[in-house]
Design an enzyme around this catalytic site. Structure first.
Site, PDB file in Angstrom:
ATOM      1  N   GLU A  47      50.149  38.066 -53.633  1.00 34.42           N
ATOM      2  CA  GLU A  47      49.786  38.775 -52.403  1.00 34.42           C
ATOM      3  C   GLU A  47      49.568  37.791 -51.260  1.00 34.42           C
ATOM      4  O   GLU A  47      49.027  36.701 -51.459  1.00 34.42           O
ATOM      5  CB  GLU A  47      48.514  39.589 -52.657  1.00 34.42           C
ATOM      6  N   GLU A  51      44.088  40.821 -42.484  1.00 36.73           N
ATOM      7  CA  GLU A  51      43.098  41.898 -42.452  1.00 36.73           C
ATOM      8  C   GLU A  51      42.218  41.775 -41.213  1.00 36.73           C
ATOM      9  O   GLU A  51      41.972  40.672 -40.720  1.00 36.73           O
ATOM     10  CB  GLU A  51      42.229  41.874 -43.712  1.00 36.73           C
TER      11      GLU A  51
END
Length: 217
Positions: A47, A51
């Protein structure tokens, strides 16, 4: 838009890339406990993340995971950005074989080398984006704290906006598959193509697309 409790709206690509460059023009959602996200993720739980916490209008966060390993929480980093919940910014991920570079409005925010002691994302990844309630009272205390506190659903709806996405793949092939269970890039097979087989053309295509142009084939 997160309109009520238990909403978790998200989009996911119906394709994978095996190394590549991704750009998004995004305005994060406001609100304490509200988390906007834009990331690459593999079926093997590699990943690469971007964010935004809605109560923080000064920073965005970068993070990465290798094979879903969450035994340590020191992979994340914070980067200054001007009013990300009020303004669109250009965020770019350049995920290459030797390193991954995060960019903000064309300037480098962070570089991760493939020699990282905590692993390196290197399996085919889909593109995902969404908004979720990190501050929901049902979450772990550490998650709520990271999200800026408990969310006040009376202030909903909370909306994240995506204006434009550009994606190019540094590999070729109609699909990717795993040969064995190592999860290394050397084990990935590209049907009718090759892994990292078009890095230079992909960079050229990305420049055209990022400038608003079109690629005919």
């Amino acid at each position: 838009t997160l309109a009520k409790r238990y909403d978790n709206p998200a989009l996911a690509s119906n394709f994978y890339i095996m190394f590549g460059k991704v750009e998004v023009e995004l305005q994060a959602a406001p609100g304490q406990g509200v988390v906007s996200s834009f990331f690459l993720q593999s079926d093997d739980l590699d990943e690469i993340d971007l964010e935004w916490v809605g109560s923080d209008n000064t920073q965005y966060q970068s993070n990465f995971f290798s094979k879903g390993d969450t035994t340590t929480y020191d992979r994340g980093a914070f980067h200054s950005v001007d009013s990300p919940v009020d303004t669109f910014h250009n965020y770019t991920l350049d995920w290459a074989m030797d390193k991954t570079v995060w960019y903000l409005d064309g300037a480098v925010s962070r570089t991760l080398l493939n020699s990282s002691a905590e692993g390196y994302p290197q399996s085919p990844m889909a593109l995902k984006m969404g908004i979720w309630a990190g501050g929901d009272p049902s979450n772990a205390a550490g998650t709520i704290e990271w999200a800026g506190g408990e969310i006040d659903y009376t202030k909903a709806p909370f909306s994240m906006y995506v204006k434009r996405v550009v994606v190019t793949d540094y590999s070729t092939g109609s699909e990717y598959s795993y040969n064995g269970q190592s999860g290394t890039w050397e084990s990935i097979e590209a049907k009718d193509g090759s892994v990292y087989g078009c890095s230079d053309p992909a960079h050229a295509d990305f420049a055209v697309l990022s400038d608003g142009g079109e690629i005919s084939s």
